[in-house]
Enzyme design. Sequence first.
Site, PDB file in Angstrom:
ATOM      1  CG  HIS A 113      54.088 -19.429 -19.285  1.00  0.00           C
ATOM      2  ND1 HIS A 113      52.797 -19.765 -18.909  1.00  0.00           N
ATOM      3  CD2 HIS A 113      54.736 -20.616 -19.458  1.00  0.00           C
ATOM      4  CE1 HIS A 113      52.671 -21.076 -18.855  1.00  0.00           C
ATOM      5  NE2 HIS A 113      53.826 -21.621 -19.184  1.00  0.00           N
ATOM      6  CE  LYS A 115      52.640 -21.409 -23.656  1.00  0.00           C
ATOM      7  NZ  LYS A 115      52.554 -21.496 -22.192  1.00  0.00           N
ATOM      8  CG  ASP A 120      47.007  -9.974 -42.376  1.00  0.00           C
ATOM      9  OD1 ASP A 120      48.225  -9.704 -42.369  1.00  0.00           O
ATOM     10  OD2 ASP A 120      46.480 -10.728 -43.215  1.00  0.00           O
ATOM     11  CG  HIS A 285      50.645 -27.954 -21.051  1.00  0.00           C
ATOM     12  ND1 HIS A 285      50.546 -26.915 -21.948  1.00  0.00           N
ATOM     13  CD2 HIS A 285      51.785 -27.735 -20.362  1.00  0.00           C
ATOM     14  CE1 HIS A 285      51.586 -26.107 -21.810  1.00  0.00           C
ATOM     15  NE2 HIS A 285      52.349 -26.581 -20.853  1.00  0.00           N
ATOM     16  CE  LYS A 287      49.264 -23.618 -19.504  1.00  0.00           C
ATOM     17  NZ  LYS A 287      49.730 -24.673 -18.672  1.00  0.00           N
ATOM     18  CG  ASP A 292      27.080 -19.728 -12.440  1.00  0.00           C
ATOM     19  OD1 ASP A 292      27.179 -20.740 -11.721  1.00  0.00           O
ATOM     20  OD2 ASP A 292      26.959 -18.580 -11.975  1.00  0.00           O
TER      21      ASP A 292
END
Length: 407
Positions: A113, A115, A120, A285, A287, A292
């Site tokens: 899941h 991404k 390089d 969508h 996350k 603080d």
Amino acid sequence: MKRPWAPGNKVDLLINGEQFYPRVFEAIAQAREEVLLETFIIFDDKVGQQLRQALIDAASRGVRVEVAVDGYGSASLSDAFVSSMTQAGVGFHAFDPQPRVAGMRTNLFRRLHRKIVVIDGVRAFIGGINFGIDHLGEFGAMAKQDYAVEVTGPVVTQLHSASKRLMSAVLQPPSQVHPQLEPTGEVTCVVAERDNGMHRKDIEAYYIEGIRMARERIVIANAYFFPGYRLLRELRNAAQRGVEVVLILQGQPDMRWVRAVSRLLYNYLLRHGVHVYEYIQRPLHGKVALIDDEWATVGSSNLDPLSLSLNLEANLMIRDRAFNRQLHAHLQELLDQHCKTVTLERMIRGYWWRAPLIFIGFHVTRFFPRVAGWLPAHRQRLQSLQPEVRPSTNTHANNTDLHEGPT
């Protein structure tokens, strides 16, 4: 086993596909040695086709290009889409591909899941954005609200190492890129993984550590919110010691059951002083979170059982006041303009019939991590795809069931 924090990085926040895709495609166009790309979903649409061409162009000029997709999330890519890349020299690999049964995908659990894109060994991207037009505003009312970061500096070594380890069985010969990176900025970062091996609890552990140290504010914007009991308890404890705890959750979900499940926890949170808001402009969508005025995270991990107990996930944990301030300003804008407040009075209405479901939902959060070990398991493996051995030949145009699960 958590990694050490790495100082000396530069991190840029990228909001939605409008900011993310141009930067990724530009980086691929500038690659000279290697492109490592991992994602849950590639769609055969405008964005997927642009990605495909960028990867083909890179391979054609001698760059090593290796792509890993999830065998469940990207099961509907056509043979033509894949073969156009493999014939140009792109290594294309699927994580645990399985044949369909009666037309249905069956390999739901323990998905790839995360991404990640590493160019390089010196420039990288990490976040929650898949490669599809549904992350662009032109998609319409159901376009997703999401986030990623572009990063340079010593922490890219950790991202490169993570991708090399995932692809180790299919990288023949092994990657010859060995980054030794000089500082490029002043941001301190660390890559947090969740896998089914040595990093089973790392992402959750960083969240809990951050929440425990909070003194003023916690803001979490998360698409699929149904965390374990330990994390719920820490949010409650933080609110009770005077920390402002703000949750931004889905109010216009891409899957209606998501909001229904999250709402099973609202009573508990609201009763203990947590502020809950639902984002209603478009499907959330993202996350992301901040604590603080310094700590922040951006990545692929939802705060739900799949992400915290089953899937392969990756987040970048960030310590930097300027980045925290930028993310906070953006989330505050969402709160002010596009969110509705969830009140305890509203949740209490109809409580008598929801009480059993709330009781069940709360205790599922307590015991799911233990139960997860009973769910179907498999080896964490990549299969290099060639058109003649692919498990599915359905195209995205004729099959939209990629939206059935959290993305």
